[in-house]
Design an enzyme around this catalytic site. Sequence first.
Site, PDB file in Angstrom:
ATOM      1  N   ARG A 164     -68.229 -14.236 -18.249  1.00  0.00           N
ATOM      2  CA  ARG A 164     -67.581 -15.275 -17.433  1.00  0.00           C
ATOM      3  C   ARG A 164     -67.225 -16.504 -18.259  1.00  0.00           C
ATOM      4  O   ARG A 164     -67.287 -17.628 -17.760  1.00  0.00           O
ATOM      5  CB  ARG A 164     -68.449 -15.669 -16.236  1.00  0.00           C
ATOM      6  CG  ARG A 164     -68.958 -14.519 -15.401  1.00  0.00           C
ATOM      7  CD  ARG A 164     -67.867 -13.606 -14.965  1.00  0.00           C
ATOM      8  NE  ARG A 164     -68.391 -12.438 -14.230  1.00  0.00           N
ATOM      9  CZ  ARG A 164     -67.634 -11.409 -13.881  1.00  0.00           C
ATOM     10  NH1 ARG A 164     -66.353 -11.365 -14.200  1.00  0.00           N
ATOM     11  NH2 ARG A 164     -68.152 -10.403 -13.224  1.00  0.00           N
ATOM     12  N   ASN A 206     -78.023 -11.464 -18.473  1.00  0.00           N
ATOM     13  CA  ASN A 206     -77.970 -10.017 -18.649  1.00  0.00           C
ATOM     14  C   ASN A 206     -78.287  -9.751 -20.122  1.00  0.00           C
ATOM     15  O   ASN A 206     -77.438  -9.929 -20.984  1.00  0.00           O
ATOM     16  CB  ASN A 206     -76.597  -9.463 -18.274  1.00  0.00           C
ATOM     17  CG  ASN A 206     -76.312  -9.614 -16.786  1.00  0.00           C
ATOM     18  OD1 ASN A 206     -77.166  -9.335 -15.949  1.00  0.00           O
ATOM     19  ND2 ASN A 206     -75.115 -10.070 -16.448  1.00  0.00           N
ATOM     20  N   GLU A 290     -78.698  -6.638  -9.937  1.00  0.00           N
ATOM     21  CA  GLU A 290     -77.518  -6.036 -10.556  1.00  0.00           C
ATOM     22  C   GLU A 290     -77.896  -5.134 -11.729  1.00  0.00           C
ATOM     23  O   GLU A 290     -77.412  -5.314 -12.849  1.00  0.00           O
ATOM     24  CB  GLU A 290     -76.525  -7.128 -10.985  1.00  0.00           C
ATOM     25  CG  GLU A 290     -75.963  -7.883  -9.784  1.00  0.00           C
ATOM     26  CD  GLU A 290     -74.992  -9.001 -10.162  1.00  0.00           C
ATOM     27  OE1 GLU A 290     -75.032  -9.448 -11.308  1.00  0.00           O
ATOM     28  OE2 GLU A 290     -74.200  -9.402  -9.302  1.00  0.00           O
ATOM     29  N   ARG A 340     -75.834  -9.282   2.548  1.00  0.00           N
ATOM     30  CA  ARG A 340     -76.207  -9.792   1.229  1.00  0.00           C
ATOM     31  C   ARG A 340     -76.634 -11.251   1.279  1.00  0.00           C
ATOM     32  O   ARG A 340     -77.506 -11.679   0.534  1.00  0.00           O
ATOM     33  CB  ARG A 340     -75.016  -9.615   0.282  1.00  0.00           C
ATOM     34  CG  ARG A 340     -75.159 -10.370  -1.019  1.00  0.00           C
ATOM     35  CD  ARG A 340     -74.059  -9.980  -1.975  1.00  0.00           C
ATOM     36  NE  ARG A 340     -74.012 -10.884  -3.119  1.00  0.00           N
ATOM     37  CZ  ARG A 340     -73.171 -10.768  -4.128  1.00  0.00           C
ATOM     38  NH1 ARG A 340     -72.296  -9.780  -4.147  1.00  0.00           N
ATOM     39  NH2 ARG A 340     -73.185 -11.622  -5.127  1.00  0.00           N
ATOM     40  N   LYS A 364     -79.350 -20.093  -6.678  1.00  0.00           N
ATOM     41  CA  LYS A 364     -77.925 -20.447  -6.663  1.00  0.00           C
ATOM     42  C   LYS A 364     -77.617 -21.338  -5.469  1.00  0.00           C
ATOM     43  O   LYS A 364     -78.235 -21.204  -4.411  1.00  0.00           O
ATOM     44  CB  LYS A 364     -77.062 -19.188  -6.601  1.00  0.00           C
ATOM     45  CG  LYS A 364     -77.074 -18.396  -7.886  1.00  0.00           C
ATOM     46  CD  LYS A 364     -75.960 -17.346  -7.918  1.00  0.00           C
ATOM     47  CE  LYS A 364     -76.037 -16.577  -9.238  1.00  0.00           C
ATOM     48  NZ  LYS A 364     -74.917 -15.636  -9.433  1.00  0.00           N
ATOM     49  N   ASP A 369     -72.243 -16.015  -4.204  1.00  0.00           N
ATOM     50  CA  ASP A 369     -72.119 -16.100  -5.661  1.00  0.00           C
ATOM     51  C   ASP A 369     -71.018 -17.064  -6.081  1.00  0.00           C
ATOM     52  O   ASP A 369     -69.955 -16.620  -6.504  1.00  0.00           O
ATOM     53  CB  ASP A 369     -71.850 -14.701  -6.227  1.00  0.00           C
ATOM     54  CG  ASP A 369     -71.953 -14.664  -7.750  1.00  0.00           C
ATOM     55  OD1 ASP A 369     -72.558 -15.578  -8.325  1.00  0.00           O
ATOM     56  OD2 ASP A 369     -71.419 -13.718  -8.356  1.00  0.00           O
ATOM     57  N   GLU A 391     -79.292 -23.800  -9.051  1.00  0.00           N
ATOM     58  CA  GLU A 391     -78.375 -23.252 -10.064  1.00  0.00           C
ATOM     59  C   GLU A 391     -76.931 -23.466  -9.642  1.00  0.00           C
ATOM     60  O   GLU A 391     -76.506 -23.022  -8.570  1.00  0.00           O
ATOM     61  CB  GLU A 391     -78.631 -21.752 -10.285  1.00  0.00           C
ATOM     62  CG  GLU A 391     -77.667 -21.125 -11.296  1.00  0.00           C
ATOM     63  CD  GLU A 391     -77.942 -19.657 -11.603  1.00  0.00           C
ATOM     64  OE1 GLU A 391     -79.087 -19.215 -11.425  1.00  0.00           O
ATOM     65  OE2 GLU A 391     -76.993 -18.955 -12.021  1.00  0.00           O
ATOM     66  N   GLU A 397     -65.799 -19.237 -12.734  1.00  0.00           N
ATOM     67  CA  GLU A 397     -65.606 -17.821 -12.484  1.00  0.00           C
ATOM     68  C   GLU A 397     -64.703 -17.549 -11.276  1.00  0.00           C
ATOM     69  O   GLU A 397     -63.730 -16.811 -11.379  1.00  0.00           O
ATOM     70  CB  GLU A 397     -66.971 -17.147 -12.273  1.00  0.00           C
ATOM     71  CG  GLU A 397     -66.860 -15.660 -11.957  1.00  0.00           C
ATOM     72  CD  GLU A 397     -68.226 -14.984 -11.849  1.00  0.00           C
ATOM     73  OE1 GLU A 397     -69.245 -15.669 -12.040  1.00  0.00           O
ATOM     74  OE2 GLU A 397     -68.261 -13.769 -11.566  1.00  0.00           O
ATOM     75  N   TRP A 545     -70.585  -4.154  -3.046  1.00  0.00           N
ATOM     76  CA  TRP A 545     -71.181  -5.435  -3.427  1.00  0.00           C
ATOM     77  C   TRP A 545     -71.630  -6.309  -2.260  1.00  0.00           C
ATOM     78  O   TRP A 545     -72.095  -7.432  -2.469  1.00  0.00           O
ATOM     79  CB  TRP A 545     -70.209  -6.223  -4.311  1.00  0.00           C
ATOM     80  CG  TRP A 545     -69.914  -5.525  -5.592  1.00  0.00           C
ATOM     81  CD1 TRP A 545     -68.812  -4.760  -5.875  1.00  0.00           C
ATOM     82  CD2 TRP A 545     -70.722  -5.492  -6.786  1.00  0.00           C
ATOM     83  NE1 TRP A 545     -68.893  -4.268  -7.161  1.00  0.00           N
ATOM     84  CE2 TRP A 545     -70.062  -4.699  -7.737  1.00  0.00           C
ATOM     85  CE3 TRP A 545     -71.959  -6.059  -7.122  1.00  0.00           C
ATOM     86  CZ2 TRP A 545     -70.578  -4.454  -9.013  1.00  0.00           C
ATOM     87  CZ3 TRP A 545     -72.471  -5.816  -8.394  1.00  0.00           C
ATOM     88  CH2 TRP A 545     -71.787  -5.025  -9.322  1.00  0.00           C
TER      89      TRP A 545
END
Lengths: 683, 683
Positions: A164, A206, A290, A340, A364, A369, A391, A397, A545
Amino acid sequence: MMNAQDKIGYDAWLRYASIENGELREEYRACCSVIVITEQTKLLHTAARELAEAVGAMTGHKPEVTSVRDRQVPSVMIGIKGKGDTDGLGDEGYTLQTLEGGQEEAECIAIIGVSDRGALYGAFHLIRLMQMGEPINKLQVKESPANGLRIINQWDNMDGSIERGYAGKSIFYDSGGFVKDFTRIRDYARLLASTGINAISINNVNVHREETKLITAEYERTLSKVADVFGAYGIKLFLSINFASPIAIGGLQTADPLDPEVRKWWAERAEDLYRAIPDFGGFLVKADSEFRPGPFTYGRDHADGANLLAEALAPHGGLVIWRCFVYNCLQDWRDRSTDRAKAAYDHFTPLDGRFADNVILQIKNGPMDFQVREPVSPLFGGLSHTNQVLELQITQEYTGQQKHVCYLVPQWKEVLDFDTFAAGKGSTVDKIASGALYNRPYGGLAAVSNIGDDACWTGHPLAQANLYGYGRLAWNSALSAEQITTEWIRLSLGRDPVTEDVVSSILLRSWGIYESYTSPLGVGWMVNPNHHYGPNVDGYEYSKWGTYHFADHQGIGVDRTIGTGTGYAGQYHTQPSEIYNSLERCPDELLLFFHHVPYTHVLQSGKTVIQHIYDTHFDGVDAAAGLLAAWQTLRGKIDNAYFELVASRLTEQSEHAKEWRDVINTYFYRKSGIDDRQGRLIY
Amino acid sequence: MMNAQDKIGYDAWLRYASIENGELREEYRACCSVIVITEQTKLLHTAARELAEAVGAMTGHKPEVTSVRDRQVPSVMIGIKGKGDTDGLGDEGYTLQTLEGGQEEAECIAIIGVSDRGALYGAFHLIRLMQMGEPINKLQVKESPANGLRIINQWDNMDGSIERGYAGKSIFYDSGGFVKDFTRIRDYARLLASTGINAISINNVNVHREETKLITAEYERTLSKVADVFGAYGIKLFLSINFASPIAIGGLQTADPLDPEVRKWWAERAEDLYRAIPDFGGFLVKADSEFRPGPFTYGRDHADGANLLAEALAPHGGLVIWRCFVYNCLQDWRDRSTDRAKAAYDHFTPLDGRFADNVILQIKNGPMDFQVREPVSPLFGGLSHTNQVLELQITQEYTGQQKHVCYLVPQWKEVLDFDTFAAGKGSTVDKIASGALYNRPYGGLAAVSNIGDDACWTGHPLAQANLYGYGRLAWNSALSAEQITTEWIRLSLGRDPVTEDVVSSILLRSWGIYESYTSPLGVGWMVNPNHHYGPNVDGYEYSKWGTYHFADHQGIGVDRTIGTGTGYAGQYHTQPSEIYNSLERCPDELLLFFHHVPYTHVLQSGKTVIQHIYDTHFDGVDAAAGLLAAWQTLRGKIDNAYFELVASRLTEQSEHAKEWRDVINTYFYRKSGIDDRQGRLIY
């Protein structure tokens, strides 16, 4: 090496233009003719050097730096007061005072930090005042940060890519290893420290194969050097770790957090790291999210997982920052009962109180997201016995990827000011994140960086304002978006009032404009899959998702109410819960996040949903064109290369806004069959 | 090296199972106890060796190969008759005859080719007869190919990847160069030659940097070896070339086809190539298509471009195969006047007659791009003074990517049998492609391969039938799909009648089944962008690729009629044009390709469009499950590993068909609001 042309915007808000006002320049020069540091510490040296360079560049006379004060010469004194006398300033606060002179004694500016880090922040404060042309002869400043942890997360990979990232390649890594030349890293540290950032995680959450090895002896020496670069600016180094490291690199058969061998292995890693980097910050962890490994594999929960690492780091004073971005990313789109948005709250509230004292949950801002518009995560207000950080995502993004201007400080302000009512009225997110509301030992703000090796750091020069604004808000979340904007403009583009008006207006309107021509009314996700740039209404509709809008020929939106929907609205405390749950009271901008309504539903604005979609998309395109037109009036007022770079991005934005408008409007026109009341062209 | 388990399906249709019928085995053994070749040529040796191996494996007695016939011993004689005596068999034909013995002379089977290549095909014919258990004691066969050029296009890249490859990595390349071991290439050549393929282009039509160098001295030696491998099986080597080569590797400033330096450069490259590979086939060219360079850059047309290369190759007998897949791939989706379907016809018909005699235009079967259903390209019938080949796609890019079974021979048969009426009734595509209709010197079939380094070559073992079927149709387009299917099954899976019934039914129904649960009524393109796997109704709707369905809440389809649409229907000759242009007469399966209709439009089938969509998608899923169920009945009848591999793919297909069903049905239900008459579950 970059040449002058390549350096457009490189100095960002530490651009030290010569003071044009002769009187002021002389005053600054006189006040700062000598810089005295009272102790020999690394950070005091940094402070003195930064101040000397700034004064030198702005006044033409670089002050001498000394450790011995000549009382007859006006000077800036930089020192440490110590924790005993701090009037509740915490260990990062500072005072900045003009001490009037007397018969035998010249005037003196005293920058006194509770610690040498505080003194460094004080020095940058003084520099900022001079950059902005403020008087410095009657200073009476007392500052301390609202948030203990003010961290930046780099999503950099060791192959040099940035997840990103929209501003070039990594400044940290290249071709599988660290870069050789740390100049740019040091310059980044300066920028961050000047806004008050005190921590940084330098690899992607990640954590891939090579990055997993960052905690091993192989990288000790290099990491220690990187830590020194940041350490000289008071910034602690953190690493993102791979929860499966004991298996991946430790030769163990398990990464079970309750396994004695695993605990021993992590304890040894921590010891090794702290031997190499005594002021190492700790670990940032994305686990069971994820496809990342985590404690679920072993039938353990997130508290078990986080406490495993906390136990290893505790003897050294290290922290575990554990991300709450946990949800089922293999959802069946046909299943409307799973939501979600509910996942983080459902996963973490049952664990409240079970986390070790040196664990911080990183939450977050929204439940999904980083969409252009989301409600605040109900997890804020769902935890009272757990350290938390908020966060944010500086990298754009979902908000135009630094091709579009989208100044996010106003969005972040809304998040910070949101009242959760968790402990009654006034239980705002900023108080929860800072730890103040529940008197937690740790708290603060985290944000994903937007920089790369692009000349101006951020791809779009105006995106620098987001990085700056994040640092300033992390320091003092009470600052208004307008204040921060004004500061950034004056520091970065000078003090021309017309420029300030124009740029301020561009920045402060930009989030709203971006929202207006993208996905409407809080529903989100109408982007192309994977790369997330550009419109695609069904892009995430039939996906795994958990990201749906459920538009049919009659209506659109996600029913997250308590009575007929997923019940997400019930995760909030009564006050916000009732508002969101109510079709009448739910704010327009979040309507489709909470309710499924017909296109003919009339908003609080008086418009129908469908007409709102049409109008905002037509208006948004006009407004985007207006941003470009406004910028065009500045030709000649600012550096030409900088001007052209911004102009080219605004041109691209203006064109791309049309694509957004036409795809979104066409999609809903074709689906609803309802004409635009104004009869404008829809395809 | 592959072990036995890995070799599942490796022998494909050249699987020489021992003949179980003892009488028949003895007959074959007796007839073929000696193989006599009448001349010493490479291809006669290949023919003898292949026959000897086959007979050996099937009978347990490998015949001796000799050049001296003992008239008292029954033998197979392989020889060349020469062009003088060929009865119009062309230079690749052969006869296959049983010559009865006499007193002094034993029975003899004579395989006589017009050329040694013809003899090789005759040998493979005899092998095929024995594999199928046919009698060989009264042979009276005369065969010659319907098409002069029977070429396979590999879309292999030198990094080892294969564009649109679904069966592993390339067997030709690895890590930027050729593979070291050519065993697999040789085995591929055997498979191809056994079906009659006589040419192959070995690199992707999108010619990247390294591949551009294939025509330079750097690769001469290796290419020559590859050419030898194929040459031993009568297959000529072609290369895809980069039209901009003179600039990219030639150091010239231009690639202008009329520039003398450019012409000289290509002539030199051709000379070099033919010095290294005397029987080199020629060039395959994708130019001015999807960002590939071409003559348009220099204000020249495709005839100029193709003739440039033709001039270079002509002295050596080489061919230029010039692809007609040329269209605007940067279209604005808002622009309904531009129609990608019209592009090839519009570009190439004005150039008819201007191409050199050794140029062949390669025309895709449909006007779009290998969709599950398209009309035949009207360019067939639009050119009478130009050599043409029909391009088919064996690799299942849009037809299930070898995870779904989709046997394409029935589709290809429809294409070949389509009557263009170009020169009156009976002007079928097969006659145009072969060159027969207009008596062209060159013509034939081309197809994109579906093989990779996967053990069974094609990912899905049943997809081998497509490769086999292509070769057989290229040889004889009059063969029926049923004949080819029966052959392939008997050769590949043996002669059990139950197996034959089941597999034949699976294969012959598979295209229709795949069509039924994917995009309806010829509209195409409802796939995920880029990789093209899985449903995405709007995946190509708001894109630049010229690929739209224009579905709104009332209806769907592309108006390509002459009166109100893009006029594409007018590119056909009167007979098909009138049918396609008519809402009433247009075949259901192509309705949405030619017409925009309401969901309530009643098809010739009697169903409405929307009910057709629902029904075919529900039925398609049932039918896909039926394929698996049918296959399951074969457990124990065929090799278990082969059985399980196919079963696992059919299971995946069956599951994925549900995803197709639900996405497509949900999309149209949400958009139209029209209920399924049978009240089945739509989300």
